[in-house]
Structures are given as structure tokens and as C-alpha cells.
Design a protein around this motif. Structure first.
Motif, PDB file in Angstrom:
ATOM      1  N   PHE A   1      -9.548 -19.185  -1.981  1.00 31.48           N
ATOM      2  CA  PHE A   1     -10.897 -18.620  -1.869  1.00 31.48           C
ATOM      3  C   PHE A   1     -10.875 -17.110  -2.035  1.00 31.48           C
ATOM      4  CE2 PHE A   1     -14.141 -16.656   0.885  1.00 31.48           C
ATOM      5  CZ  PHE A   1     -15.309 -17.252   0.406  1.00 31.48           C
ATOM      6  N   PHE A   2      -9.781 -16.456  -1.623  1.00 37.80           N
ATOM      7  CA  PHE A   2      -9.718 -14.999  -1.593  1.00 37.80           C
ATOM      8  C   PHE A   2      -9.030 -14.423  -2.823  1.00 37.80           C
ATOM      9  CE2 PHE A   2      -9.720 -16.119   2.992  1.00 37.80           C
ATOM     10  CZ  PHE A   2     -10.908 -15.481   3.345  1.00 37.80           C
ATOM     11  N   THR A   3      -9.536 -13.263  -3.261  1.00 32.11           N
ATOM     12  CA  THR A   3      -8.886 -12.434  -4.266  1.00 32.11           C
ATOM     13  C   THR A   3      -8.605 -11.093  -3.616  1.00 32.11           C
ATOM     14  OG1 THR A   3     -10.096 -13.498  -6.073  1.00 32.11           O
ATOM     15  CG2 THR A   3      -9.086 -11.351  -6.530  1.00 32.11           C
ATOM     16  N   LEU A   4      -7.344 -10.731  -3.469  1.00 33.44           N
ATOM     17  CA  LEU A   4      -6.957  -9.552  -2.708  1.00 33.44           C
ATOM     18  C   LEU A   4      -6.609  -8.388  -3.633  1.00 33.44           C
ATOM     19  CD1 LEU A   4      -6.215  -8.195   0.005  1.00 33.44           C
ATOM     20  CD2 LEU A   4      -3.941  -9.230  -0.211  1.00 33.44           C
ATOM     21  N   THR A   5      -7.262  -7.248  -3.396  1.00 33.22           N
ATOM     22  CA  THR A   5      -6.933  -6.000  -4.077  1.00 33.22           C
ATOM     23  C   THR A   5      -6.563  -4.983  -3.012  1.00 33.22           C
ATOM     24  OG1 THR A   5      -8.546  -6.492  -5.826  1.00 33.22           O
ATOM     25  CG2 THR A   5      -7.735  -4.224  -5.663  1.00 33.22           C
ATOM     26  N   ALA A   6      -5.390  -4.368  -3.157  1.00 32.54           N
ATOM     27  CA  ALA A   6      -4.876  -3.472  -2.119  1.00 32.54           C
ATOM     28  C   ALA A   6      -4.720  -2.055  -2.643  1.00 32.54           C
ATOM     29  CB  ALA A   6      -3.538  -3.983  -1.601  1.00 32.54           C
ATOM     30  N   PHE A   7      -4.922  -1.100  -1.753  1.00 31.45           N
ATOM     31  CA  PHE A   7      -4.806   0.316  -2.073  1.00 31.45           C
ATOM     32  C   PHE A   7      -3.951   1.009  -1.018  1.00 31.45           C
ATOM     33  CE2 PHE A   7      -8.678  -1.155  -3.983  1.00 31.45           C
ATOM     34  CZ  PHE A   7      -8.780  -0.467  -5.187  1.00 31.45           C
ATOM     35  N   GLN A   8      -3.201   1.992  -1.455  1.00 30.57           N
ATOM     36  CA  GLN A   8      -2.470   2.795  -0.488  1.00 30.57           C
ATOM     37  C   GLN A   8      -3.436   3.707   0.259  1.00 30.57           C
ATOM     38  OE1 GLN A   8       0.616   5.348  -2.075  1.00 30.57           O
ATOM     39  NE2 GLN A   8       1.742   5.268  -0.151  1.00 30.57           N
ATOM     40  N   THR A   9      -4.328   4.375  -0.486  1.00 30.25           N
ATOM     41  CA  THR A   9      -5.343   5.235   0.090  1.00 30.25           C
ATOM     42  C   THR A   9      -6.652   5.021  -0.657  1.00 30.25           C
ATOM     43  OG1 THR A   9      -3.695   6.932   0.637  1.00 30.25           O
ATOM     44  CG2 THR A   9      -5.997   7.618   0.641  1.00 30.25           C
ATOM     45  N   ILE A  10      -7.750   5.013   0.087  1.00 34.31           N
ATOM     46  CA  ILE A  10      -9.064   4.804  -0.522  1.00 34.31           C
ATOM     47  C   ILE A  10     -10.082   5.582   0.300  1.00 34.31           C
ATOM     48  CG2 ILE A  10      -9.811   2.795   0.838  1.00 34.31           C
ATOM     49  CD1 ILE A  10     -10.688   1.495  -1.797  1.00 34.31           C
ATOM     50  N   ASP A  11     -11.237   5.889  -0.314  1.00 32.40           N
ATOM     51  CA  ASP A  11     -12.268   6.553   0.478  1.00 32.40           C
ATOM     52  C   ASP A  11     -12.787   5.605   1.551  1.00 32.40           C
ATOM     53  OD1 ASP A  11     -13.448   4.875  -1.395  1.00 32.40           O
ATOM     54  OD2 ASP A  11     -14.866   6.375  -2.148  1.00 32.40           O
ATOM     55  N   SER A  12     -13.213   4.409   1.148  1.00 29.15           N
ATOM     56  CA  SER A  12     -13.725   3.410   2.075  1.00 29.15           C
ATOM     57  C   SER A  12     -13.616   2.040   1.436  1.00 29.15           C
ATOM     58  CB  SER A  12     -15.189   3.717   2.422  1.00 29.15           C
ATOM     59  OG  SER A  12     -15.844   2.589   2.953  1.00 29.15           O
ATOM     60  N   THR A  13     -13.069   1.076   2.149  1.00 28.61           N
ATOM     61  CA  THR A  13     -12.975  -0.279   1.606  1.00 28.61           C
ATOM     62  C   THR A  13     -14.366  -0.867   1.377  1.00 28.61           C
ATOM     63  OG1 THR A  13     -12.777  -1.273   3.817  1.00 28.61           O
ATOM     64  CG2 THR A  13     -10.730  -0.706   2.668  1.00 28.61           C
ATOM     65  N   ASN A  14     -15.322  -0.531   2.240  1.00 28.85           N
ATOM     66  CA  ASN A  14     -16.679  -1.041   2.036  1.00 28.85           C
ATOM     67  C   ASN A  14     -17.311  -0.489   0.756  1.00 28.85           C
ATOM     68  OD1 ASN A  14     -16.761  -2.617   4.403  1.00 28.85           O
ATOM     69  ND2 ASN A  14     -18.853  -1.955   4.852  1.00 28.85           N
ATOM     70  N   LEU A  15     -17.081   0.794   0.488  1.00 25.49           N
ATOM     71  CA  LEU A  15     -17.630   1.372  -0.742  1.00 25.49           C
ATOM     72  C   LEU A  15     -17.055   0.681  -1.975  1.00 25.49           C
ATOM     73  CD1 LEU A  15     -17.649   5.207   0.034  1.00 25.49           C
ATOM     74  CD2 LEU A  15     -19.633   3.711  -0.259  1.00 25.49           C
TER      75      LEU A  15
ATOM     76  N   VAL B   1     -11.460  -9.372  -1.560  1.00 26.72           N
ATOM     77  CA  VAL B   1     -11.029  -8.606  -0.391  1.00 26.72           C
ATOM     78  C   VAL B   1     -10.469  -7.271  -0.855  1.00 26.72           C
ATOM     79  CG1 VAL B   1      -9.496  -8.522   1.615  1.00 26.72           C
ATOM     80  CG2 VAL B   1     -10.427 -10.723   0.843  1.00 26.72           C
ATOM     81  N   ILE B   2     -10.932  -6.203  -0.233  1.00 24.69           N
ATOM     82  CA  ILE B   2     -10.365  -4.866  -0.456  1.00 24.69           C
ATOM     83  C   ILE B   2      -9.608  -4.484   0.811  1.00 24.69           C
ATOM     84  CG2 ILE B   2     -10.831  -2.442  -0.924  1.00 24.69           C
ATOM     85  CD1 ILE B   2     -11.495  -4.231  -3.261  1.00 24.69           C
ATOM     86  N   TRP B   3      -8.344  -4.140   0.649  1.00 23.13           N
ATOM     87  CA  TRP B   3      -7.476  -3.765   1.773  1.00 23.13           C
ATOM     88  C   TRP B   3      -6.854  -2.415   1.466  1.00 23.13           C
ATOM     89  CZ3 TRP B   3      -1.823  -5.750   2.030  1.00 23.13           C
ATOM     90  CH2 TRP B   3      -1.183  -5.240   3.172  1.00 23.13           C
ATOM     91  N   ALA B   4      -6.812  -1.528   2.440  1.00 22.91           N
ATOM     92  CA  ALA B   4      -6.203  -0.209   2.243  1.00 22.91           C
ATOM     93  C   ALA B   4      -5.321   0.142   3.427  1.00 22.91           C
ATOM     94  CB  ALA B   4      -7.279   0.853   2.066  1.00 22.91           C
ATOM     95  N   LEU B   5      -4.224   0.828   3.148  1.00 26.04           N
ATOM     96  CA  LEU B   5      -3.360   1.315   4.220  1.00 26.04           C
ATOM     97  C   LEU B   5      -4.010   2.479   4.964  1.00 26.04           C
ATOM     98  CD1 LEU B   5       0.206   1.312   2.606  1.00 26.04           C
ATOM     99  CD2 LEU B   5      -0.902  -0.464   3.969  1.00 26.04           C
ATOM    100  N   LYS B   6      -4.846   3.242   4.236  1.00 31.39           N
ATOM    101  CA  LYS B   6      -5.486   4.415   4.830  1.00 31.39           C
ATOM    102  C   LYS B   6      -6.846   4.629   4.176  1.00 31.39           C
ATOM    103  CE  LYS B   6      -4.737   9.432   5.341  1.00 31.39           C
ATOM    104  NZ  LYS B   6      -3.829  10.550   5.015  1.00 31.39           N
ATOM    105  N   GLN B   7      -7.830   5.017   4.994  1.00 36.54           N
ATOM    106  CA  GLN B   7      -9.152   5.376   4.478  1.00 36.54           C
ATOM    107  C   GLN B   7      -9.391   6.873   4.720  1.00 36.54           C
ATOM    108  OE1 GLN B   7     -12.322   1.866   4.938  1.00 36.54           O
ATOM    109  NE2 GLN B   7     -11.583   2.600   6.913  1.00 36.54           N
ATOM    110  N   GLU B   8     -10.011   7.508   3.763  1.00 36.45           N
ATOM    111  CA  GLU B   8     -10.335   8.921   3.915  1.00 36.45           C
ATOM    112  C   GLU B   8     -11.760   9.144   4.404  1.00 36.45           C
ATOM    113  OE1 GLU B   8      -9.374  10.497   0.062  1.00 36.45           O
ATOM    114  OE2 GLU B   8      -7.280  10.892   0.643  1.00 36.45           O
ATOM    115  N   SER B   9     -12.625   8.131   4.242  1.00 36.43           N
ATOM    116  CA  SER B   9     -14.032   8.270   4.651  1.00 36.43           C
ATOM    117  C   SER B   9     -14.519   6.987   5.311  1.00 36.43           C
ATOM    118  CB  SER B   9     -14.915   8.606   3.444  1.00 36.43           C
ATOM    119  OG  SER B   9     -14.487   9.776   2.795  1.00 36.43           O
ATOM    120  N   GLY B  10     -13.739   6.467   6.268  1.00 30.61           N
ATOM    121  CA  GLY B  10     -14.133   5.248   6.957  1.00 30.61           C
ATOM    122  C   GLY B  10     -15.388   5.471   7.796  1.00 30.61           C
TER     123      GLY B  10
END
Length: 258
Positions: free
Chosen positions: A14-28, A43-52
Motif C-alpha cells: 500500500f505504501f510508497t516510501l520516499t526518504a530524505f536526509q534533510t527537508i524543509d517539511s515532510t508535509n510540504l 510516505v515522505i520520511w526525513a531524518l531532519k526537518q528545517e521548517s517543521g
């Protein structure tokens, strides 16, 4: 740029996973994909957000070591019905975390969508949606942030805590998989049987049921007994004079957190 973190994470199809080391916001990022027509289960997954961002526009501190992810759903329901999914997410997070915590730890959900460990906040949930012209949802995005290693020492709401502080032993990818597995099971249950079984599960995990609470709105504050949650997701409050009041929005404080 996307980061190769997904190897070894076995998720349901059901899930498609896209991962980021750093992102502004996973919701964006999830909103952008939703508007571009991405399928349900992205699914958007990040190790770190800069604008959570948390509820009510609050900043969500997002250092590496915690879990930050957003899930795109297309439930084809009204916005009012879709908003109830926040309770489903809270139950999914509870069930994902419980196996990793020592038995002595008090894990609970708090109305409307907080997850507490020993009375302190360990996870946040943020729902965003867009409706079609007929009033039904085009998409709904569930953003979650879970304090695994880090937490803010000063907050403008409940005091915070991390899973590591109470002895939980898990990695971000383990928690991501556990959360998504539980989320999908509950989402399928919700689609088959509606909100009622989700409501029952939420109440069984809720903090403060049957006890006193304080509700703070923008223009008033009042107290009562937390008597339950109705089929629309409203908090049922019994007032001192014996009357009942339904609370559909606001900040709820249990005695320990006033």
C-alpha cells in the motif's frame, strides 16, 4: 534530494516510501505530491526537518534522531469525517510504541491528538487536507513527529519527553515500519466499519477518562469531568451542575499539567 534510506524497510505494498536526509517539511513535500496526483499511500520520511510545523502553526523542533514523516491518503469522505482520522493515527502511534517501552511506563493518548509518556508529550500529529468542489476530500495528509532521541526542553504547551529518556530501544526505521503497519490495519478497519471501533480503541488508551479536566478556549476556560468522546470525535464534558458540554476544539489539561 532524496536519500537512500529505504533499503531493508519492508512495508506493505500500500505504501510508497520516499526518504530524505534533510527537508524543509515532510508535509510540504507530501502536499506537493498530492497536488501532482500521487497515489494514496505515498510516505515522505526525513531524518531532519528545517521548517517543521505542529498544531496551531507552532514550530516543531526537528533535529536528526527523531522520526518525521507524512502519509498521503485519499479517503473520499467529507472533511468532517476525515478529521476523525487524527484519533486513528493516535491509536496507531500508541500501538507502534507500546512494545518498545518498559512495562512501568505510562503511555496514553490525550484529546484531541497528543501522545503522552508519563504525562509528557512525545509525539505530535498534524492533519492537512484539500476538498473537491463537492465537499469531499481530494487528499488528506497525516504529518507526525515522534521524539525518539531529542525533545524541546522549553515548550509553549505540554512538557515534552523522548523515548530514549524512558529506556525505549528502537531506531527511526523500526518505529517507521511499526507505525505504518499499525496505521494501515486501522485505516482498513475504519474503511470497513467506520469510526466506532476506532473510537473504542482510542478511549481504551486515553488519559483522564472519568477524571477532572480543564478546557481552555480562545475566549474562555472551564472545568468538568472527562466523560468520554462522542461519535463525531467531540470530547464529552460533564460540568459541575450535571449538564453535558461537547468540546470540538481547544486545549485540554489534566490536573497534573495545569
Amino acid at each position: 534530494m532524496s536519500y537512500n534510506l529505504t533499503d531493508g524497510i519492508d512495508l506493505p505494498s500500500f505504501f510508497t516510501l520516499t526518504a530524505f536526509q534533510t527537508i524543509d517539511s515532510t508535509n510540504l513535500a507530501a502536499r506537493k505530491l498530492a497536488d501532482e496526483g500521487a497515489s494514496e499511500g505515498q510516505v515522505i520520511w526525513a531524518l531532519k526537518q528545517e521548517s517543521g510545523v505542529g498544531r496551531r502553526g507552532r514550530q516543531w523542533t526537528s533535529p536528526e534522531g527523531n522520526l518525521y514523516c507524512s502519509v498521503l491518503l485519499r479517503p473520499n469522505v467529507s472533511a468532517v469525517e476525515g478529521a476523525k482520522l487524527s484519533f486513528l493515527v493516535a491509536v496507531a502511534l500508541f500501538d507502534a510504541l507500546k512494545p518498545y517501552l518498559p512495562e512501568s511506563i505510562d503511555l496514553a493518548v490525550k484529546w484531541p491528538n497528543d501522545l503522552l509518556i508519563n504525562g509528557r508529550k512525545t509525539a505530535g500529529i498534524l492533519l492537512e487536507s484539500r476538498s473537491n468542489n463537492d465537499g469531499r476530500l481530494d487528499w488528506l495528509i497525516i504529518g507526525t513527529g515522534i521524539n525518539i532521541r531529542h525533545y524541546p526542553k522549553v515548550t509553549d504547551g505540554l512538557p515534552a519527553i523522548s523515548l530514549e529518556e524512558v529506556g525505549a530501544k528502537l531506531t527511526t526505521d523500526q518505529l517507521l515500519k511499526s507505525y505504518l503497519d499499525n496505521l494501515l490495519q486501522l485505516y482498513q478497519l475504519w474503511k470497513q466499519e467506520g469510526f466506532s471501533p476506532i473510537r473504542q480503541r482510542w478511549l481504551a488508551r486515553a488519559s483522564g477518562v472519568g477524571g477532572p479536566v480543564t478546557v481552555r478556549l480562545s475566549n474562555e476556560q472551564f472545568e468538568g469531568v472527562f466523560s468520554g468522546m462522542d461519535e463525531n470525535g467531540a470530547l464529552v464534558l460533564t460540568l459541575p451542575d450535571g449538564s453535558t458540554r461537547l468540546v470540538t476544539a481547544g486545549e485540554v489539561f489534566l490536573p497534573t499539567y495545569k
